[in-house]
Design a protein around this motif. Sequence first.
Motif, mmCIF file in Angstrom:
data_model
loop_
_atom_site.group_PDB
_atom_site.id
_atom_site.type_symbol
_atom_site.label_atom_id
_atom_site.label_comp_id
_atom_site.label_asym_id
_atom_site.label_seq_id
_atom_site.Cartn_x
_atom_site.Cartn_y
_atom_site.Cartn_z
ATOM 1 N N LEU A 64 2.416 -2.343 15.347
ATOM 2 C CA LEU A 64 2.492 -1.970 13.995
ATOM 3 C C LEU A 64 3.218 -0.688 13.740
ATOM 4 O O LEU A 64 3.738 -0.634 12.629
ATOM 5 N N ARG A 65 3.497 0.048 14.646
ATOM 6 C CA ARG A 65 4.374 1.348 14.498
ATOM 7 C C ARG A 65 5.780 0.703 13.907
ATOM 8 O O ARG A 65 6.386 1.388 12.973
ATOM 9 N N GLU A 66 6.254 -0.020 14.499
ATOM 10 C CA GLU A 66 7.814 -0.481 14.200
ATOM 11 C C GLU A 66 7.431 -1.173 12.888
ATOM 12 O O GLU A 66 8.534 -0.952 12.088
ATOM 13 N N ILE A 67 6.495 -1.955 12.551
ATOM 14 C CA ILE A 67 6.386 -2.652 11.096
ATOM 15 C C ILE A 67 6.381 -1.462 10.103
ATOM 16 O O ILE A 67 7.149 -1.437 9.089
ATOM 17 N N VAL A 68 5.368 -0.629 10.445
ATOM 18 C CA VAL A 68 5.034 0.700 9.215
ATOM 19 C C VAL A 68 6.357 1.608 9.225
ATOM 20 O O VAL A 68 6.685 2.034 8.150
ATOM 21 N N TYR A 69 6.802 2.092 10.231
ATOM 22 C CA TYR A 69 7.737 2.930 10.341
ATOM 23 C C TYR A 69 9.308 2.527 10.290
ATOM 24 O O TYR A 69 9.867 3.156 9.482
ATOM 25 N N ASP A 70 9.486 1.922 11.237
ATOM 26 C CA ASP A 70 10.990 1.358 11.360
ATOM 27 C C ASP A 70 11.310 0.454 10.184
ATOM 28 O O ASP A 70 12.576 0.464 9.447
ATOM 29 N N ILE A 71 10.642 -0.583 9.800
ATOM 30 C CA ILE A 71 10.575 -1.739 8.808
ATOM 31 C C ILE A 71 10.355 -1.050 7.526
ATOM 32 O O ILE A 71 10.975 -0.987 6.366
ATOM 33 N N GLY A 72 9.256 -0.402 7.617
ATOM 34 C CA GLY A 72 8.364 0.105 6.168
ATOM 35 C C GLY A 72 8.984 1.447 5.756
ATOM 36 O O GLY A 72 8.753 1.902 4.760
ATOM 37 N N GLY A 73 9.519 2.120 6.656
ATOM 38 C CA GLY A 73 10.328 3.582 6.315
ATOM 39 C C GLY A 73 9.140 4.717 6.220
ATOM 40 O O GLY A 73 9.534 5.547 5.397
ATOM 41 N N GLY A 74 7.958 4.540 6.898
ATOM 42 C CA GLY A 74 6.955 5.332 6.864
ATOM 43 C C GLY A 74 6.308 5.605 5.583
ATOM 44 O O GLY A 74 6.232 4.668 4.633
ATOM 45 N N GLY A 110 0.797 -1.119 0.092
ATOM 46 C CA GLY A 110 0.010 0.202 0.028
ATOM 47 C C GLY A 110 0.660 1.314 -0.150
ATOM 48 O O GLY A 110 2.003 1.431 -0.572
ATOM 49 N N LYS A 111 0.638 2.345 0.852
ATOM 50 C CA LYS A 111 1.341 3.401 0.674
ATOM 51 C C LYS A 111 2.452 3.556 1.615
ATOM 52 O O LYS A 111 2.523 4.700 2.569
ATOM 53 N N VAL A 112 3.115 2.554 1.677
ATOM 54 C CA VAL A 112 4.360 2.563 2.532
ATOM 55 C C VAL A 112 5.586 2.577 1.646
ATOM 56 O O VAL A 112 5.622 2.174 0.543
ATOM 57 N N ASN A 113 6.760 3.013 2.191
ATOM 58 C CA ASN A 113 7.893 3.390 1.347
ATOM 59 C C ASN A 113 8.407 1.980 1.127
ATOM 60 O O ASN A 113 8.668 1.725 -0.027
ATOM 61 N N ASN A 114 8.770 1.124 1.948
ATOM 62 C CA ASN A 114 9.421 -0.388 1.652
ATOM 63 C C ASN A 114 8.260 -1.278 1.640
ATOM 64 O O ASN A 114 8.096 -1.923 2.766
ATOM 65 N N THR A 115 7.601 -1.436 0.458
ATOM 66 C CA THR A 115 6.862 -2.459 0.429
ATOM 67 C C THR A 115 7.591 -3.718 0.110
ATOM 68 O O THR A 115 8.723 -3.856 -0.225
ATOM 69 N N GLY A 116 6.925 -4.799 0.793
ATOM 70 C CA GLY A 116 7.536 -6.283 0.615
ATOM 71 C C GLY A 116 6.998 -7.079 1.654
ATOM 72 O O GLY A 116 6.197 -6.977 2.187
ATOM 73 N N LEU A 117 7.748 -8.308 1.632
ATOM 74 C CA LEU A 117 7.573 -9.249 2.670
ATOM 75 C C LEU A 117 8.319 -9.168 3.857
ATOM 76 O O LEU A 117 9.781 -9.012 3.686
ATOM 77 N N VAL A 118 7.819 -8.977 4.921
ATOM 78 C CA VAL A 118 8.486 -8.977 6.163
ATOM 79 C C VAL A 118 8.227 -9.798 7.203
ATOM 80 O O VAL A 118 6.950 -10.378 7.497
ATOM 81 N N GLU A 119 9.402 -10.675 7.732
ATOM 82 C CA GLU A 119 9.089 -11.457 8.898
ATOM 83 C C GLU A 119 9.511 -11.142 10.241
ATOM 84 O O GLU A 119 10.667 -10.516 10.419
ATOM 85 N N VAL A 120 8.625 -11.037 11.017
ATOM 86 C CA VAL A 120 8.779 -10.402 12.422
ATOM 87 C C VAL A 120 8.382 -11.170 13.602
ATOM 88 O O VAL A 120 7.504 -12.119 13.323
ATOM 89 N N PRO A 121 8.959 -10.917 14.656
ATOM 90 C CA PRO A 121 8.403 -11.946 15.970
ATOM 91 C C PRO A 121 7.151 -11.284 16.431
ATOM 92 O O PRO A 121 6.772 -10.188 16.034
#
Lengths: 237, 156, 619
Positions: free
Chosen positions: C394-404, C378-389
Amino acid sequence: MVELTVDGQAVGAEKGKMLLPICLDAGFDIPHLCYNESVRPYGACRLCLVEVRKNGRGRMTTSCTYPVIEGIEVLTQTEKVLRARRLVIELILAMCPGDEEIQEMAREMGVEDVRFEKEEKDCILCGLCGRVCEEVVGANAIHFANKGSNREMIPPFAGEATDCIACGACVTVCPVNVIGMREESDERTIIRWKRTLKMKKCKVCGNYFAPWFQLEKFRQQAGLPTDFFDTCYSCRE
Amino acid sequence: MDVNPVETILKRYDYQDSWLVAMLQDLQTEMHYLPKEALEYMAEKLGISRTRIFRVATFYAAFSLTPKGKHRIHVCLGTACHVRGAGLIVNTLERQLKIKPGGTTSDLQFSLDTVNCLGACASGPIVVVDGEYSGEMSSLKMEKLLKPYRKGKKES
Amino acid sequence: MKRINSVEDLEREREKIRAARDPNKPCITICTGTGCHAAGCYPVAGALREALRTGGIEGEVDLRITGCHGFCERGPLVVINPQRILYQRVKPDDAPDIVSETLKKGKIIERLLYVHPLTEEKIVREDDVPFYKLQKRIIFGNNGNIDPTSIEDYLAIGGYSALAKALTSMEPQQIVEEVKKSGLRGRGGGGFHTGTKWESCRKASGDTRYVICNADEGDPGAYMDRSLLEGNPHSVLEGMIIGAFAIGSNEGYVYVRNEYPLAVENLRIALDRANDWGFFGKNILGSGFDFNVKINRGGGAFVCGESTALMASLEGQPGEPRAKHIHTVESGLYEKPTNLNNVETWANVPYIVNLGAEQYRQIGTDGSKGTKIFSLVGKVNNTGLVEVPMGITLREIVYDIGGGIIGGKRFKAIQTGGPSGGCLPESLLDLPVDFDRLTEAGSMMGSGGMIVMDENNCMVDVAKYFMNFLKEESCGKCASCREGTKRMYEVLHRITEGNGREGDIALLEDLSFVTAEASLCALGGTAPNPVLSTIRYFREEYEVHIKNKKCPAGVCKELITYRIIPNQCTICGRCQKVCPSQAIRGKIKMKKPFEILPEKCIRCGMCSEACKFDAIEIV
């Protein structure tokens, strides 16, 4: 045998039998459209909802598809059940506003009008005709096609139902009377399936009693002699 | 009707009706649609009713009972593509080709279909023409993408 | 290949494969997942092969075609090993430089590096890129290291060692216990405890039992199962064999979406190779256990994600769910006990068996153990597949991994759980992601789609989108689901067209109740979630549509007007050229800003897309 309670009243039933016929036999009034004892339970119309409680946990389920077990507590008239049934009948009425049986049922449940755009369908998609044709008659002449909001009950490839033997079983089971059968001189027509078959004349009374195609099919299936259906059912004995 | 391709498919699955969906997939791939005669033939050979084969053939999105165009356009309408404006692309194609999703142009050149998700969400909106994926599509880019197909320069 | 008949043989073969490989030999891996495929990875692979040949170092460098690495946004992705240098957005023209500079001289090519969007720092190693660094890629990580068509690659990284361990040193019941203890829950949507399910199936009466892998990934916006099957199919198969052994099944099926041709192909190759090696068939690794798997391609019906519908489809029937008063673990496929798990769940099994439940339980939250793969799109900078614990916010996923959010726009909502899930607002960004917390918030884990939405997405439109999907994908059997989803769509549609009425929100709530409560399967049971969650968190947006006949996000066509901002218009005429409805007035030589005629405008957005000066706004 198992023991259960329905609205507080103790009822005994054969284990594994479906809840709806048990409740109906015991005199409880549960609305239903797609249930018929001659075919397997299906659960399409969702009107026969009841609440079933076991081990302290309750949930709503269609009684026609629920095999009874020991000790369950069945509630047929809770707020939740009545609300759900009213909404279901409103949805069905919005689909088939012209069906008198549906209008009547809706009225009984306190639903006078619908809050949606009315459609002009007549079939409520309960599936009884197709299920009877498949499970009882064995002709497999009609069934559901498509899915979701495009679902419909039609002969394969639309058009005439070429496997239909015009036995009329579907006409009899249809809860909203929208299939229709017509007999004129030596022809019988199942109106909805666009199927017209020539009838056979009884050698004794001279009445046209059943379609040739149907009798021939039954005769071959059962390996009966060629003259077996020369006389009609009433003249036979 | 030439029954050979249908027979080949039936043999591939050893005439087992549990493989019906797979057989219809193969038939769809082979003929680009499911011809009525082929389905009736298949039903007879498998010993199943025409109602059943018709039910299955109309239930699953992979099958079409009408012939499809020479060029197949699939617009992904997965959620990721939707939020990036895939709906506008469908509108544009409807306007340009004068057909609705599921339809085929009268000259049998193009069929337009939407798909639920192609799993290429990162590059959405995605449009697939004859199996070729194009990512980050837009209405304007669509025009350009279809040009070679219109002129008959690209064969499927 | 001769069949392997014992664990000793397997380890001997594995050693042979490893010995023949030099870990220090340079190896270029190229991601060929669907994202990179669409971005043009195959021409890049061809160019690299050619560059290696012309550079005369063909034999000194391995070139490995791998499955999806996950960072689809930056594809095509190329990683140079052993240094793990990540080159992103690589083009065929870059190939000669990669060979002459990096491989021959050991020099980094700056222009191909990932640049941190905030610090503008250039990052060399894949593992240092924030997108990867914050993940825990225990299931998905190997995708980048192996060629999915090579069983040798899988064996080299320890593949089939969990199977060997399970078959030779564990009792079936012990495996079930281990999986139970691990806390693994079904990754397909329901989140049912996997070990408990296995146990029920194992205990069910009858000689024949089936195991099924559900690879009919139907949630739009989710593609982790596809990428696992494409990139590491053996891990899924290995999980299935272990599960079958634990449950006592000799026959399995993989039901895979036909829209995923590469997944079908790679799975087929993997299955053939694993058959050749003796991981399937009779007497696997000399244990006396027999197991075979067949691949079945789905027909494209979302409802087949429902286990009973999937089984009907496997039997060659329409995918209509049936009542589950008798559970499928007792009476499923062909009325035999059947255990169904999804792709990602199966892929977790070898990991659990290898490392042990204790170790596995260290990852995650109290109720949800392990990791989860999400498709962050969607509207996130780093789109892709992420594997997280499990438990990450959600913030860490969207902002830290996804780059906002793309273009620095404002975050509005994140949609999780596909059509059965819901939209969560900004105020819930600190929600820890696990099965129970997402459900409490009115959404669900689902198979792991995470679609980020910004201020330009209309939440009523999103609810309408899902209802349109569901009314088509409902099997149509239950009146409540078939008619309920259809009518919810009808109401949402009229709201988005400016014809919403007072009481429509309450009507939607009524419809939600009947659809969820009166329908048979989980499709109907969860269908209202997109509507209920948007009403819950974005009620005012509904009200503005209904009362003010406005779409604040500028999405609903009937409620918006396109306008040219006069002092931003450069009078270039591009908008007029592309407008399909002659709705733009103006002449270049008149030197006056162009104008949009609202009565002629069909709101297709072409002008706005064509305008290079942001001179067209939606009001």
